[in-house]
Design an enzyme around this catalytic site. Structure first.
Site, short mmCIF file in Angstrom:
data_model
loop_
_atom_site.label_atom_id
_atom_site.label_comp_id
_atom_site.label_asym_id
_atom_site.label_seq_id
_atom_site.Cartn_x
_atom_site.Cartn_y
_atom_site.Cartn_z
CG HIS A 135 20.04 -13.50 24.20
ND1 HIS A 135 21.04 -12.89 24.94
CD2 HIS A 135 18.89 -13.21 24.84
CE1 HIS A 135 20.51 -12.26 25.97
NE2 HIS A 135 19.19 -12.44 25.94
CB CYS B 228 16.15 -13.50 27.04
SG CYS B 228 15.10 -12.59 25.90
#
Length: 164
Positions: free
Chosen positions: A123, A139
């Site tokens: 992301h 992440c």
């Protein structure tokens, strides 16, 4: 898409990882015993293309903090990334991109691409200075312009290989 069972996995967790209803996985695998899986077992995950049919793949090095995009095994581009911090390490292994969302809000920047591991993705960021560091909850964090570019190139089902 074929998933190979790893140690400790359950069919329920595999269904959550791929955001696919458990009953759909059971229906796609006649004769499967949902409560008895074995390491190396091949399970059909309906709704995703075979990653081998996609000309792209992504390689991520958590130690070197880069993400590389390949097209037909030829390096196309390398991007700087941020990875998980201590106690929130980025998972190691082979995954696929299972969905994309623009402008997910919060700390996720302008683009989110879910991986086939529940709660993990690639992301953007609302903190560009974090790129290059081990700061996330596991992440892969990228500059917004970079993750937007990457998302515009790779399709759902693209393989993502994460290693130290």
């Amino acid at each position: 898409m074929i998933h190979t069972v790893k140690a400790g996995e359950t069919l329920s967790q595999i269904a959550r990882d791929y955001r696919t209803p458990l009953q759909s996985i059971i229906a796609a695998n006649p004769g499967i015993q949902p409560d008895i899986l074995y390491i190396g077992q091949q399970i059909v995950i309906p709704g995703f293309p075979n990653p081998a049919s996609i000309p792209y793949h992504i390689e991520i090095s958590t130690n070197n903090r880069w993400l590389r995009l390949y097209h037909h095994h030829t390096l196309q581009k390398q991007y700087p990334i941020a990875v998980g911090r201590m106690l929130h390490e980025t998972p190691i292994g082979s995954f696929i991109i299972i969905n994309k969302a623009t402008n997910p809000g919060g700390p996720f920047g302008t683009m989110w691409m879910s991986l086939s591991k529940e709660h993990y993705g690639i992301h953007g960021t609302n903190d560009p200075s974090s790129i290059g560091h081990a700061v996330s909850h596991g992440c892969i964090r990228m500059q917004n312009r970079d993750v937007e570019e990457l998302a515009s190139i790779v399709p759902i089902g693209t393989e993502v290989i994460i290693h130290p």
